[in-house]
Each structure stands twice: as structure tokens, then as C-alpha cells.
Design an enzyme around this catalytic site. Structure first.
Site, PDB file in Angstrom:
ATOM      1  N   CYS A   1       0.834  -1.187   0.000  1.00 50.50           N
ATOM      2  CA  CYS A   1       0.000   0.000   0.000  1.00 50.50           C
ATOM      3  C   CYS A   1       0.880   1.252   0.000  1.00 50.50           C
ATOM      4  O   CYS A   1       1.989   1.249   0.533  1.00 50.50           O
ATOM      5  CB  CYS A   1      -0.912  -0.004   1.226  1.00 50.50           C
ATOM      6  SG  CYS A   1      -2.051   1.407   1.305  1.00 50.50           S
TER       7      CYS A   1
ATOM      8  N   ASP B   1       0.446   3.803   1.740  1.00 49.77           N
ATOM      9  CA  ASP B   1       0.393   4.432   3.059  1.00 49.77           C
ATOM     10  C   ASP B   1       1.799   4.762   3.557  1.00 49.77           C
ATOM     11  O   ASP B   1       2.680   3.896   3.592  1.00 49.77           O
ATOM     12  CB  ASP B   1      -0.311   3.490   4.050  1.00 49.77           C
ATOM     13  CG  ASP B   1      -0.705   4.183   5.342  1.00 49.77           C
ATOM     14  OD1 ASP B   1       0.190   4.744   6.015  1.00 49.77           O
ATOM     15  OD2 ASP B   1      -1.896   4.163   5.700  1.00 49.77           O
TER      16      ASP B   1
ATOM     17  N   ARG C   1       2.931   5.174   6.365  1.00 49.73           N
ATOM     18  CA  ARG C   1       3.321   4.523   7.626  1.00 49.73           C
ATOM     19  C   ARG C   1       3.854   3.120   7.410  1.00 49.73           C
ATOM     20  O   ARG C   1       4.197   2.428   8.379  1.00 49.73           O
ATOM     21  CB  ARG C   1       2.114   4.472   8.570  1.00 49.73           C
ATOM     22  CG  ARG C   1       1.544   5.821   8.944  1.00 49.73           C
ATOM     23  CD  ARG C   1       0.193   5.671   9.626  1.00 49.73           C
ATOM     24  NE  ARG C   1      -0.806   5.111   8.718  1.00 49.73           N
ATOM     25  CZ  ARG C   1      -2.048   4.780   9.078  1.00 49.73           C
ATOM     26  NH1 ARG C   1      -2.427   4.967  10.331  1.00 49.73           N
ATOM     27  NH2 ARG C   1      -2.893   4.284   8.197  1.00 49.73           N
TER      28      ARG C   1
ATOM     29  N   CYS D   1      -6.004   0.367   6.901  1.00 53.61           N
ATOM     30  CA  CYS D   1      -5.800   0.912   5.556  1.00 53.61           C
ATOM     31  C   CYS D   1      -6.966   1.825   5.184  1.00 53.61           C
ATOM     32  O   CYS D   1      -8.133   1.410   5.210  1.00 53.61           O
ATOM     33  CB  CYS D   1      -5.684  -0.235   4.553  1.00 53.61           C
ATOM     34  SG  CYS D   1      -5.546   0.284   2.837  1.00 53.61           S
TER      35      CYS D   1
END
Length: 238
Positions: free
Chosen positions: A42, A44, A46, A101
């Protein structure tokens, strides 16, 4: 430009520190890229792929998008898979989702952003529709979302297994395995979702088997958590 100056200064300090630790660091990077693993994860911020598995640049080939989707119609993702498999000769492809997510949340919530991301999240909404009965059986939004994250990894990993580049690699006897993992932000740990495939297989049979393992592991996790809470409550009352 001025607002990005801090990033450029950070880069200069990072490069200087890298050379101080290892004078040949960047010279070595110039000479080689020999990753054995392709990470499809992903976007993302983080979930930094290299850091999570403690690998250096050049050791991990990475493709990231919203909600770690592997669509056969996505030329970007498919070209990454083909390049990794045919040119870099990676031995492992890991599809890596994560709990919490935002893309998975939006797909489950059926919220709209009135943009192209709605089209993209349609791939995850397809997973919702496919497993609606299992998701509806979960008693809370949090548990539904975590289950969808796991099922999404499963479906995207299956899509890797049926991609042309992977099927061609297996047909010529190339050593290659596909894995499904999920990452927990709360403790920084990866979990294998009992998905590991190294040859063409019956997708329906594999899906059924993996879903059963996912549900069984979730039941075991809840039982452990319940036992821990019960033990803590008993200790507090003693």
C-alpha cells in the site's frame, strides 16, 4: 521551492551520514540492483517497505498503490511484475496489506471521493461483494475492516498468481513463490496469511483453503485475547 528546502537539507545530511558510515555506500548502489524479492504494498506512508524488513536499497524491489491492488488491467503493476520476474529474476513476490488501511476503510464504508480513486477502489469493493456474508458476520466495524484487509490481500495475491508474467515463469520452470502478508501498525509486525504458492494451482480450491485458514486464525486470536482479558480481570480482583 522554499517550503521544500527542509527536505533537500535532510537529504544532504542523510547522504553525508551514509558516506561517513560507509565510504563506498553509493558506489556500491550504482553497480548493482539484485533484489530477490518484489514487495507489492500500500502507498500508506506509515508502511515503509525496506525498513519493515530491515533491507537495504537494492535488496527489495517495490511497487505501491492505494490498498495494494493487483489488477490485470493495471499496466503499471503488471509491468513491474514482469520486469521483476523476467529481468531481475526475483524469487519471491509478497503482496502486503496492512490493518487500518484508508483505502480498505473507504471501500467498506462505500464513501465516495468523486474522483478517479473511486474507480480504483472498485477493485476492493469487488472483494467486499465477494465476501459480503463473511463481513456481515463480524460484529463490529473494526473487525469487518480487519477481515476485509486480509481478504483483499488474498484476492490480490491470487491475481499475481494468474498474471501472465508469473504463469510464464512457472511454465519455464523458474523458481518463484507468491506470498500474502499483512502488517499491523500497532506493533510493527508482519503476519503471514498462510498464502504461499510456487506453481500453477486451482484458484477456487486455494481460495477456499486460505479463507478457512484466515477465519480459523482470527478465531484463535480472539480466543487468546479473551483469555488474556479474563486473566487480567481475575488478577485485578484478587
Amino acid at each position: 521551492m522554499e517550503e521544500l528546502r527542509q527536505l533537500l537539507e535532510n537529504n544532504a545530511r542523510w547522504a553525508a551520514a551514509a558516506v561517513e558510515r560507509d565510504p563506498d555506500y553509493f558506489k556500491r548502489l550504482e553497480r548493482q540492483q539484485q533484489p530477490q524479492h518484489l514487495w507489492i504494498g500500500c502507498s500508506d506512508s506509515r508502511v515503509p517497505a525496506n525498513e519493515i524488513v530491515a533491507m537495504q536499497p537494492g535488496e527489495l524491489f517495490v511497487h505501491r498503490n492505494v490498498a495494494n491492488v493487483v489488477a490485470h488491467s493495471d499496466l503499471n503493476c503488471q509491468s513491474v511484475i514482469q520486469f521483476a520476474v523476467e529481468r531481475l529474476r526475483v524469487k519471491h513476490v509478497m503482496v502486503v496489506g496492512h490493518y487500518g488501511c484508508s483505502g480498505v476503510h473507504a471501500a467498506l464504508d462505500r464513501s465516495r471521493s468523486a474522483g478517479i480513486s473511486d474507480y480504483w477502489l472498485g477493485h476492493v469493493r469487488d472483494v467486499v461483494s465477494q465476501y459480503q456474508n463473511l463481513l456481515d458476520a463480524e460484529p463490529t466495524d473494526h473487525r469487518r475492516e480487519s477481515l476485509l484487509g486480509e481478504l483483499n490481500v488474498l484476492e490480490q495475491a491470487l491475481n499475481v498468481c494468474t498474471s501472465a508474467a508469473v504463469l510464464d515463469a512457472w511454465a519455464r520452470g523458474q523458481e518463484l513463490s507468491v506470498h500474502g502478508w499483512i502488517y499491523r501498525l500497532g506493533d510493527g509486525l508482519l503476519r503471514h496469511l498462510n498464502f504461499a504458492v510456487d506453481a500453477p494451482c486451482d484458484s477456487s480450491e486455494l481460495r477456499t483453503r486460505c479463507v478457512g485458514k484466515i477465519l480459523a486464525e482470527r478465531a484463535r486470536y480472539r480466543a487468546r485475547r479473551s483469555a488474556e482479558v479474563s486473566k487480567a480481570t481475575t488478577a485485578a480482583g484478587a
